[in-house]
Design a protein around this motif. Structure first.
Motif, PDB file in Angstrom:
ATOM      1  N   ARG A   1       0.830  -1.211   0.000  1.00 36.23           N
ATOM      2  CA  ARG A   1       0.000   0.000   0.000  1.00 36.23           C
ATOM      3  C   ARG A   1       0.860   1.255   0.000  1.00 36.23           C
ATOM      4  NH1 ARG A   1      -5.338  -1.476  -0.721  1.00 36.23           N
ATOM      5  NH2 ARG A   1      -5.792  -3.316   0.484  1.00 36.23           N
ATOM      6  N   THR A   2       2.177   1.089   0.007  1.00 39.75           N
ATOM      7  CA  THR A   2       3.038   2.271  -0.070  1.00 39.75           C
ATOM      8  C   THR A   2       3.436   2.460  -1.538  1.00 39.75           C
ATOM      9  OG1 THR A   2       5.058   1.007   0.380  1.00 39.75           O
ATOM     10  CG2 THR A   2       3.890   1.858   2.284  1.00 39.75           C
ATOM     11  N   THR A   3       4.631   2.887  -1.797  1.00 40.38           N
ATOM     12  CA  THR A   3       5.078   3.093  -3.177  1.00 40.38           C
ATOM     13  C   THR A   3       6.320   2.232  -3.422  1.00 40.38           C
ATOM     14  OG1 THR A   3       6.628   4.835  -2.613  1.00 40.38           O
ATOM     15  CG2 THR A   3       4.351   5.507  -3.021  1.00 40.38           C
ATOM     16  N   PRO A   4       6.679   2.016  -4.689  1.00 41.02           N
ATOM     17  CA  PRO A   4       7.890   1.247  -4.987  1.00 41.02           C
ATOM     18  C   PRO A   4       9.120   1.820  -4.286  1.00 41.02           C
ATOM     19  CG  PRO A   4       6.621   1.567  -6.977  1.00 41.02           C
ATOM     20  CD  PRO A   4       5.956   2.382  -5.911  1.00 41.02           C
ATOM     21  N   VAL A   5       9.200   3.133  -4.216  1.00 38.72           N
ATOM     22  CA  VAL A   5      10.362   3.754  -3.572  1.00 38.72           C
ATOM     23  C   VAL A   5      10.388   3.402  -2.088  1.00 38.72           C
ATOM     24  CG1 VAL A   5      11.588   5.905  -3.200  1.00 38.72           C
ATOM     25  CG2 VAL A   5      10.150   5.644  -5.204  1.00 38.72           C
ATOM     26  N   ASP A   6       9.222   3.489  -1.452  1.00 36.73           N
ATOM     27  CA  ASP A   6       9.153   3.133  -0.032  1.00 36.73           C
ATOM     28  C   ASP A   6       9.531   1.669   0.184  1.00 36.73           C
ATOM     29  OD1 ASP A   6       8.194   5.442   1.556  1.00 36.73           O
ATOM     30  OD2 ASP A   6       6.536   5.395   0.145  1.00 36.73           O
ATOM     31  N   ALA A   7       8.996   0.799  -0.660  1.00 39.44           N
ATOM     32  CA  ALA A   7       9.257  -0.633  -0.490  1.00 39.44           C
ATOM     33  C   ALA A   7      10.748  -0.924  -0.584  1.00 39.44           C
ATOM     34  CB  ALA A   7       8.481  -1.446  -1.515  1.00 39.44           C
ATOM     35  N   CYS A   8      11.429  -0.266  -1.532  1.00 37.40           N
ATOM     36  CA  CYS A   8      12.866  -0.482  -1.665  1.00 37.40           C
ATOM     37  C   CYS A   8      13.608   0.049  -0.458  1.00 37.40           C
ATOM     38  CB  CYS A   8      13.394   0.204  -2.925  1.00 37.40           C
ATOM     39  SG  CYS A   8      13.137  -0.797  -4.370  1.00 37.40           S
ATOM     40  N   ARG A   9      13.246   1.235  -0.050  1.00 40.33           N
ATOM     41  CA  ARG A   9      13.947   1.838   1.077  1.00 40.33           C
ATOM     42  C   ARG A   9      13.718   1.028   2.351  1.00 40.33           C
ATOM     43  NH1 ARG A   9      12.022   7.005   0.861  1.00 40.33           N
ATOM     44  NH2 ARG A   9      10.321   6.256   2.121  1.00 40.33           N
ATOM     45  N   LEU A  10      12.477   0.589   2.541  1.00 42.42           N
ATOM     46  CA  LEU A  10      12.136  -0.088   3.794  1.00 42.42           C
ATOM     47  C   LEU A  10      12.572  -1.546   3.810  1.00 42.42           C
ATOM     48  CD1 LEU A  10       8.715   1.607   4.496  1.00 42.42           C
ATOM     49  CD2 LEU A  10      10.973   2.187   5.364  1.00 42.42           C
ATOM     50  N   SER A  11      13.107  -2.026   2.693  1.00 47.63           N
ATOM     51  CA  SER A  11      13.642  -3.388   2.715  1.00 47.63           C
ATOM     52  C   SER A  11      14.875  -3.425   3.608  1.00 47.63           C
ATOM     53  CB  SER A  11      13.985  -3.856   1.308  1.00 47.63           C
ATOM     54  OG  SER A  11      15.079  -3.124   0.820  1.00 47.63           O
ATOM     55  N   LEU A  12      15.362  -2.263   4.004  1.00 47.78           N
ATOM     56  CA  LEU A  12      16.558  -2.205   4.860  1.00 47.78           C
ATOM     57  C   LEU A  12      16.230  -2.114   6.337  1.00 47.78           C
ATOM     58  CD1 LEU A  12      18.618   0.273   2.697  1.00 47.78           C
ATOM     59  CD2 LEU A  12      18.870  -2.189   2.838  1.00 47.78           C
TER      60      LEU A  12
END
Lengths: 283, 181
Positions: free
Chosen positions: A17-28
């Motif tokens: 429900r977030t954005t692709p950018v958030d998903a990438c960043r939050l994978s950390l």
């Protein structure tokens, strides 16, 4: 009870429900986030809901994950509709971008050899083209042409190019803009000339621009000039429209019929329709 | 044949047992299955044992949610405004609620709370997320770039770009931010 108590499936649901950018960043954030952020459940949702039918005629490699597919589609356009269009994802939002090939446009005198010629990209004639269905990495990623054929203006007085796009295929609730994608090589007849561009969608939107960036006359002062794209072509914004998501057509045109002078050396790749304000759209 | 019993007995994670309207409880697929397939919940002695994620406080919240949405004839606007207010709770409870709703397979509520949590985590840095949710940084020991399979071409390009840092999380972060810039 803390966040770590959430099952991975729930974290994936939240990330989707977030954005692709958030998903990438939050994978950390943590291992669990990392695993959830890469899951197909998340990236399937970032891909347009109808992506399967859009790319159905493309013979794409078998990507190991939905994330890999997403990134591939965001990095390079794929050719669809028998070479008449290309499709790409806007990387940050996953919204749909299309380019109508010159072949899909209505060009006045376009089939008269004396006036218009159909050719490969003048800057990369030596390059091998793949004319359908592949995502390809060009040898020089900075310069490439999506379509196997572009239109070369040999000589006309009456320059008129029109395109129509069905907005139902675009991402809903999104501000889009149309861009005329072209090159000028030994061009004649564009310097210090106004060219009329328009995007008609629920009302007329016409403006004057100047296609030759080296123009310096007062006649074209203050008019929009082209900008250089990352693929080596030039583009100029023709206008914008807000796509609600209902069936409708947007009409676009590029016209110079008032000067009456001869014009040549314009190469047309097509008209691109892509989201304009990514971040406002992202929600 | 007996009439459907109006009440069902549920046992929450603290072993307390409570009686709730069956009609409402049936909204949760997990409870529904227990009742229909296993004939559970008809008395205090055969109370339905809820998953450990469901505390009495969460059960009460979930039943409130079900009770509201079970009433027919509510407008979409009413439902939407109820949902909006319903998720105005602190982050910890939102997580607890998501987990509980998920364990009861109550998909609409999981969707609702996930969306609310998504709004909270959007735009934040991994550090901020760890702070908010009190999460350990269990990725630090894995300082291998291979952890992250982003677009390989971009990673290669970018690795040479940020060459100077020796692998690890900082690099991955830089890459990700760069790829999307």
């Amino acid at each position: 009870m803390e966040f770590q108590g959430l099952p991975e499936g729930c974290i994936a649901l939240i990330l989707s429900r977030t954005t692709p950018v958030d998903a990438c960043r939050l994978s950390l954030v943590s291992k669990l986030f990392n695993s959830a952020a890469d899951s197909d459940a998340v990236w399937e949702r970032f891909l347009p809901s109808d992506y399967r039918s859009i790319i159905s005629e493309c013979s794409l490699p078998n990507y190991p994950s939905k994330k890999a597919l997403y990134l591939a589609l965001a990095d390079h356009p794929v050719i669809i509709d028998e070479g008449k269009k290309s499709f790409q994802l806007e990387k940050k939002s996953g919204k749909k971008c299309y380019m109508l090939a010159a072949r899909a446009l209505f060009i006045v005198w376009g089939d008269t050899e004396q006036y218009w010629n159909w050719t490969t990209d003048p800057d990369s004639r030596s390059k091998q083209f793949q004319n359908s269905g592949h995502i390809w990495a060009p040898a020089n990623p900075k310069k490439f042409t999506v379509f196997p054929e572009v239109a070369e203006l040999r000589d006309v007085c009456w320059l008129e190019i029109r395109g129509v796009f069905n907005t139902l295929t675009l991402s809903p609730d999104t501000q889009y803009a149309a861009y005329f994608v072209f090159k000028m090589i030994d061009a004649r007849g564009f310097r210090n000339r106004r060219v009329e561009v328009s995007v008609d969608f629920n009302g007329d939107g016409t403006k004057n621009v100047c296609l030759d960036g080296s123009s310096n006359s007062a006649r074209v002062a203050g008019l929009q000039r082209p900008s250089l794209r990352s693929d080596g072509w030039l583009e100029i914004e023709m206008g914008e429209f807000f796509n609600v998501g209902l069936e409708d057509e947007v009409q676009m045109s590029v016209k110079e019929v008032k000067g009456g002078n001869w014009k040549s050396g314009l190469f047309v790749e097509g008209i691109e329709v892509r989201p304009k304000w990514h971040w406002h759209n992202a929600a | 044949m007996k009439m459907m019993k109006p009440y069902v007995w549920l046992q929450t994670s603290d072993d307390s047992i409570q009686q709730v309207e069956q009609e409402i409880a049936m909204f949760c697929p997990l409870i529904c299955q227990e009742i229909i397939q296993k004939g559970m919940g008809s008395s205090k002695n055969c109370a339905i044992c809820l998953p450990q994620q469901v505390s009495p406080a969460m059960l009460s919240l979930i039943l409130d949610y079900c009770r509201f949405h079970q009433v027919p004839g509510r407008s979409n606007k009413e439902r939407k405004s109820y949902d909006e207010k319903f998720v105005r709770i602190d982050t910890e409870r939102l997580c607890e609620l998501t987990s509980a709703a998920d364990s009861l397979q109550l998909k609409p509520l999981v969707d609702l709370t996930s969306r609310a949590l998504a709004r909270i985590i959007e735009g934040k840095t991994p550090e901020e997320i760890r702070d908010i949710f009190h999460l350990p940084d269990d990725l630090t020991e894995n300082v291998e770039v291979e952890e992250e399979h982003v677009d390989d071409r971009s990673v290669d390009d970018l690795l040479s770009f940020i060459n100077g840092n020796d692998g690890g999380k900082l690099n991955i972060l830089t890459i990700l931010i760069f790829v999307f810039t």
